[in-house]
Scaffold this active site. Structure first.
Site, mmCIF file in Angstrom:
data_model
loop_
_atom_site.group_PDB
_atom_site.id
_atom_site.type_symbol
_atom_site.label_atom_id
_atom_site.label_comp_id
_atom_site.label_asym_id
_atom_site.label_seq_id
_atom_site.Cartn_x
_atom_site.Cartn_y
_atom_site.Cartn_z
ATOM 1 N N HIS A 49 0.685 -1.375 0.523
ATOM 2 C CA HIS A 49 -0.956 -0.282 -0.183
ATOM 3 C C HIS A 49 0.888 1.094 0.144
ATOM 4 O O HIS A 49 2.232 1.237 0.469
ATOM 5 C CB HIS A 49 -0.458 0.318 1.231
ATOM 6 N N HIS A 132 5.523 5.699 -2.000
ATOM 7 C CA HIS A 132 6.364 4.717 -2.065
ATOM 8 C C HIS A 132 4.949 3.262 -1.644
ATOM 9 O O HIS A 132 4.618 2.936 -0.827
ATOM 10 C CB HIS A 132 7.930 4.202 -1.182
#
Length: 200
Positions: A49, A132
């Site tokens: 995620h 990220h």
């Protein structure tokens, strides 16, 4: 879960996530590293995620205060187009995949999410957004594996995809010796409706 075993707090964050096909594309690129670096603590692919706001430990009833404002926020947005791109590491221990695409939109969404959290009276450590996916963590004393794997992934560019859901997520971090697991407390289609998960 009954009242006797219900935790007093849950570790909470708000995120968007790549669709399964984008995760699978990156997982295929990572497959050789799974074999050459088996001692890395690899995150589960289904848990990948992009964190927009990490709120830390909250009482379940406090986390549920976020449902209405996050639903409204998601409904007022359009899906962003993102892709997975390249790799790197934090402090030689955390391996990540980078994010490309509509990053201005992603940053604006994160800003609005954090404003909604503050407006609910919830305090949290506000760190700059560095979009990220966390892929793995090296064990203590291993200062080379993340750099080696990141170098292999440096040229990776995945296919673009729309970020279509906003997720309010709870984790079991710190509550067991096993791997961290995440589950949606609730999620909302960006520009659409909600999907509720099990009770906290």
């Amino acid at each position: 879960m009954n009242d006797q075993t219900r935790p007093a707090t849950v570790r909470v964050f708000i995120a968007v996530a790549p669709p399964d096909h984008a995760k699978e594309e990156l997982a295929r690129e990572l497959r050789p590293a799974y074999g050459t670096h088996p001692r890395m603590r690899w995150n589960r692919v289904e848990d990948w995620h992009i964190t927009l706001a990490f709120l830390g430990e909250l009482p379940p009833e406090t986390a549920l205060l976020l449902r209405a404002p996050l639903a409204a926020l998601a409904a007022g947005r359009r899906p962003m187009r993102l892709s997975l791109h390249g790799s790197g590491n934090f402090d030689d221990r955390v391996l990540w995949s980078g994010i490309d695409g509509d990053l201005d939109e992603l940053h604006m969404l994160a800003t609005d999410v954090r404003t909604a959290v503050r407006n609910c009276g919830i305090t949290f450590a506000e760190r700059p957004l560095r979009p990220h996916l966390t892929l793995a963590r090296a064990r203590r004393g291993d200062r080379s594996s993340t750099a080696e794997i990141a170098e292999r992934l440096a040229g990776f560019t995945g296919l673009g995809w729309p970020a279509e859901r906003l997720h309010l997520v709870g984790s079991n971090a710190g509550r067991s010796q096993g791997p961290i697991h995440y589950r949606d407390i609730e999620s909302w289609a960006i520009g659409g409706s909600s999907t509720a998960a099990a009770d906290l």
